[in-house]
Design an enzyme around this catalytic site. Structure first.
Site, short mmCIF file in Angstrom:
data_model
loop_
_atom_site.label_atom_id
_atom_site.label_comp_id
_atom_site.label_asym_id
_atom_site.label_seq_id
_atom_site.Cartn_x
_atom_site.Cartn_y
_atom_site.Cartn_z
N LEU A 22 0.81 -1.21 0.00
CA LEU A 22 0.00 0.00 0.00
C LEU A 22 0.84 1.26 0.00
O LEU A 22 0.42 2.30 -0.49
CB LEU A 22 -0.93 0.01 1.23
CG LEU A 22 -1.99 -1.10 1.29
CD1 LEU A 22 -2.72 -1.06 2.63
CD2 LEU A 22 -2.98 -0.96 0.14
N GLY A 23 2.04 1.22 0.60
CA GLY A 23 2.87 2.40 0.67
C GLY A 23 4.09 2.16 1.52
O GLY A 23 4.29 1.07 2.07
N GLY A 25 7.13 4.40 4.17
CA GLY A 25 7.50 5.63 4.84
C GLY A 25 8.58 5.36 5.86
O GLY A 25 9.13 4.25 5.94
N ASP A 138 3.20 12.73 15.60
CA ASP A 138 3.43 12.78 14.16
C ASP A 138 2.11 13.01 13.42
O ASP A 138 1.85 12.40 12.40
CB ASP A 138 4.10 11.50 13.67
CG ASP A 138 4.66 11.65 12.25
OD1 ASP A 138 4.92 12.80 11.83
OD2 ASP A 138 4.83 10.62 11.57
#
Length: 894
Positions: A22-23, A25, A138
């Site tokens: 999905l991603g 980071g 965050d």
């Protein structure tokens, strides 16, 4: 181990099968996966190597993750699991459909209405987390997911666990000193230093940039920066490098959002600017405060309300008036809450709301009101939250059938009574928690130490009890002194010290000289009598006692240290909504100086109306009045009903001729005479009365010639339920159980051992072999049937709540009211054996809700089951009004 580890589709991590990436980071890579055990989609985050390679860091992270997993809230992405397999550490999270706010912002700024909505929802999430001691650290658009059900905050607390390790010993230097890797990071990626996640610089609070410890107010700063970006399409702090961004955060204030987007109201400018204050002490101090301000801004913003023209002036006028009142009240509240000097006079306002209120209590913040009510248009009942100055209300889930709510000291939770239990619920969401039995609760109060003082029952000689808000075994605090005319202690309210409390000395007779208000204390049997009154009292800052006497709400100075009244009382309001049977007036006060009161809306509160099986009205019986319980005569010719005399607050039994004769009063004692029950020959009425200093059952001939006589006079209280068709037995509630009396020898026997549950509203089947009744043994009121007189077997008739059973004349159908007040019908078989079919809803009823759990008899049914006579509530147009008094103590300063 590499900083990121790619995981191929089909790989299994424990019971989870990876499907697609999905991603990625700074906190690792995120995958969509399938939970093979529960057959559901989840999101799995594979953690970077620096978390796994440092044992202490990993241990702290797991411990923090466990804490985060307890944050069960609809605005927080749920953390399901933490796992490890072959050196791969991973988190399992709720899979969310939608797009992140960062993705949405790629299309530009959002409408201001949507910005405020997201702000309120994220504030709710932060409030829950901060209350649990968890700081996000965050917060940014990339961590806010926009779903069909609203905004959800993701990645909760991940940065906190890592940062806490740094703060504990690895570094105390400013965050940005000597960070050569910063310039190479994407603006949407987490900022890393020495392999530790420390946040995203564009949304960091100044204290984070300086390397200081962050707290809840750091999250508020980040949310302010996020809302600024959502409203304008531009970041609040930007620059060509991360160093430039950090300097901007420390040195510069962004220009007002309204400068970049004229659609942003000036009030929203102020809310965001306060979020972005450099000094944490100058920001909103809690997420709850911020959320409330955003909510108020949404109500005050012209763009947040679409006005639809209506055709007829007569329809639009009430809403125009209500809107004007709400706006006027909102302006007054803002000026009052933010006043820099004392006001010079008391101010009275009418706050409208679109439902019928039975009780209310104002929160410690002075502007959130919890109202027990019923919304006829939505067929919802329970506790509603209402912000002064708004026309919107929100139903608190899992509060069906609630009565007499009271706030926790922090304003985040409510205590209330429902289904014969004392319960608590967090207003942010989640199921209600049952604390203990309370078959007929009469008020509660909750101090800052988590102690709840309450009255569990309206029964004779019931005192005050205490219990921990976390649950446990209740302990008795007070015992009413019968020699002093004390029939009960109820309606407690803690004083500011959290140890002393005001309570009502209840007297159940016409001898009101015994009733009054007193002060008690935790850990003490001492009682300080204050004054005579036949109602509840309340403490109000900066030092007043409020009480209702002689049809008037008074305020009098009260020294909470010496526990003494001072000076003379001053009248604030008259004609409050008052319930004489339980001696309670509907008003509430708070430490902020506001007083709320529900005024009486006239002498009539209900209407006796016939309905057919489809819910079509067939006409009224008599004029509207203050009607209570009702009972149709066996021959169908007459109606017995109890009615309150609004002038004297006395209650008596009346007979109404269903063919048009004049109403006839048949009880005349100055006590409470109520709950009429017909004899099978329709020649006598049994009723409850408190003329014996507790509730007894009397009988009386309906022709008025014979004198009244005692039928049941045992301690504690007794309430009539039904008279068997053969005339041999009489069914009644004694304490919390069902009992019956045999007329041939007047010997009573306990019919059902209630145990820890409460029973009420029992009715004989026409053949006398079965009894239908309501019990809260499952945790809520449901309808059951058992055999009579041996009580062998038990059939649960309702599901999802039920009260007030009635049989059809031939015993082939059973009726009851559901928890949402639907008239339900169940086909049944009686005789030697019993069986029941599936309940079906006939129509939506709207009965007047009575107070005492043992006296709910709000309808009756014709013998053929074709017509229902309902004591229907009178709804006064589209809305009712609660009176709000600001600066009321100025009346006492003159």
């Amino acid at each position: 181990m590499a900083h990121h580890m790619a995981v191929a589709p089909g790989t299994k991590l424990g019971p989870y099968e990876i499907q697609s990436q999905l991603g990625a980071g700074g906190m690792g890579e995120v995958y969509r996966a399938k939970d093979l055990r529960l057959d559901r989609s989840v999101a799995i985050k594979v953690l970077p190597g620096h978390l796994s390679s440092n044992p202490e860091l990993k241990e702290r992270f797991v411990r923090e993750a466990r804490a985060i997993s307890s944050l069960n809230h609809p605005r927080i992405c749920t953390l399901h699991d933490v796992g490890q397999q072959e050196g791969v550490d991973f988190l399992v999270m709720e899979f969310l459909e939608g797009e992140s706010l960062a993705q949405r912002l790629q299309k530009g700024a959002l409408p201001i209405k949507e910005v405020l909505k997201i702000g309120v929802e994220v504030s709710e999430a932060l409030e829950v987390a901060h209350r649990a001691g968890i700081v996000h650290r965050d917060l940014k658009p990339g961590n806010i997911m926009l779903t069909k059900t609203g905004a959800k905050l993701m990645d909760f607390g991940l940065a906190k666990a890592v940062e806490s390790t740094m703060a504990a010993g690895t570094s105390s230097a400013p965050l940005l000193s000597g960070a050569p890797t910063m310039s190479g990071l994407s603006p949407l990626s987490p900022l890393t230093m020495a392999g530790a996640v420390v946040g995203t610089v564009q949304y960091m609070a100044p204290e984070q940039v300086e390397g200081k410890l962050a707290d809840a107010r750091s999250d508020i700063f980040a949310l302010g920066a996020t809302l600024y970006e959502a409203a304008t399409g531009k970041r609040a702090f930007d620059g060509k490098s991360q160093i430039a961004v950090a300097n901007s955060i420390l040195e510069k204030d962004p220009e007002p959002a309204s400068t970049l987007n004229p659609q942003v109201p000036r009030g929203v400018d102020h809310v965001i600017a306060r979020c972005l204050a450099k000094d944490p002490e100058q920001r909103w101090q809690t997420a709850r405060d911020l959320g409330l301000e955003l909510g108020w801004s949404a109500q005050a913003s012209p763009s947040s309300t679409q006005i639809t023209p209506v055709k007829r002036r007569s329809q639009s006028l009430p809403w125009i008036v209500s809107g004007a009142l709400a706006l006027l009240l909102l302006v007054a509240l803002f000026s009052w809450l933010n006043r820099s000097s004392p006001a010079t006079q008391a101010q009275y306002f009418a706050a409208p709301f679109t439902f019928t209120a039975r009780d209310l209590t104002i929160a410690p913040n002075g502007h959130t009101v919890a109202v027990v009510g019923y919304r006829s248009e939505a067929h919802k009942n329970g506790i509603f939250l209402y912000e002064l100055g708004s026309q919107n209300v929100r139903l608190v889930p899992d509060t069906d059938g609630a009565s007499f709510p009271f706030w926790s000291a922090d304003g985040l939770s409510l205590g209330f009574f429902a289904d014969g239990k004392l319960r608590r619920v967090d207003i942010a969401g989640g199921p209600a928690q049952t604390l203990c039995d309370a078959p007929g609760g009469r008020g509660g109060t909750w101090n800052k130490d988590g102690v709840i003082v309450f009255t569990p029952s309206g029964a004779l000689r019931t005192g005050l009890w205490r219990i921990s808000a976390a649950g446990g075994k209740p302990e008795q605090l007070t015992t009413p002194d019968a020699s002093k005319g004390e029939d009960g202690h109820r309606w407690p309210v803690f004083l500011p010290d959290g140890q002393h409390y005001i309570y009502t000395i209840f007297n159940n007779t016409v001898h009101t000289e015994f009733a009054g208000l007193a002060v008690g204390a935790l850990g003490s049997k001492e009682q300080h009598f204050l004054l005579h009154a036949i109602s509840n009292g309340s403490y109000a800052a900066p030092g007043y006692l409020l009480y209702y006497r002689d049809n008037t709400l008074f305020a009098q100075r009260f020294n909470a240290t010496k526990l003494q009244l001072e000076g003379e009382p001053a009248a604030l309001l008259s004609d409050l909504q008052y319930m004489p049977r339980i001696q309670r007036a509907t008003f509430s006060s708070t430490g902020t100086g506001a007083v709320l009161a529900q005024l009486r809306t006239g002498n009539a509160v209900s209407q006796l109306t016939w309905f057919d099986r489809s819910g079509k009205s067939l006409g009224d019986v008599a004029d509207p009045d203050y009607f209570g319980a009702l009972s149709l005569s066996p021959n169908g010719q007459s109606l017995a009903v109890d009615k309150v005399d609004s002038g004297s607050q006395n209650t008596d039994v009346w007979l109404l001729d269903l063919h048009g004769g004049a109403p006839r009063r048949i009880t005349f004692d100055p006590s409470i005479d109520a709950l009429p029950v017909w004899s099978p020959a329709a020649s006598e009425i049994a009723f409850v009365t408190n003329r014996e200093l507790h509730f007894s059952v009397y009988r009386k001939s309906v022709d008025g010639h014979a004198t009244e006589s005692v039928l049941i006079n045992d301690l504690p209280d007794n309430y009539p339920n039904d008279w068997s068709r053969d005339g041999k037995y009489f069914l009644y509630v004694h304490g919390t159980g069902l009992w019956y009396l045999t007329f041939s020898d007047m010997t009573k026997k306990e019919f059902l051992n209630a145990g820890t549950s409460a029973l009420k509203t029992g009715h004989f089947s026409p053949d006398g072999k079965w009894i239908a009744y309501a019990s809260n043994e499952s945790g809520k009121w449901e309808i059951y049937v058992t055999s009579f007189p041996d009580a062998k077997g038990k059939w649960e008739i309702s599901s999802g709540g039920g009260e007030q059973p009635h049989w059809r004349g031939d015993g082939k159908e059973l009726y009851y009211l559901s928890s949402s007040a639907k008239m339900m019908a169940v086909p049944v078989t009686t005789g030697a054996n019993f069986s029941a079919g599936t309940p079906a809803a006939l129509f939506q009823a709207d009965p007047r809700e009575l107070v005492a759990t043992t006296e709910q008899v709000g309808y009756d049914v014709s013998s053929d089951g074709q017509k229902f006579l309902i004591n229907s509530a009178i709804r006064n147009g589209e809305s009712q009004q609660v009176t709000v008094i600001l600066n009321w103590n100025e009346k006492l300063n003159k």
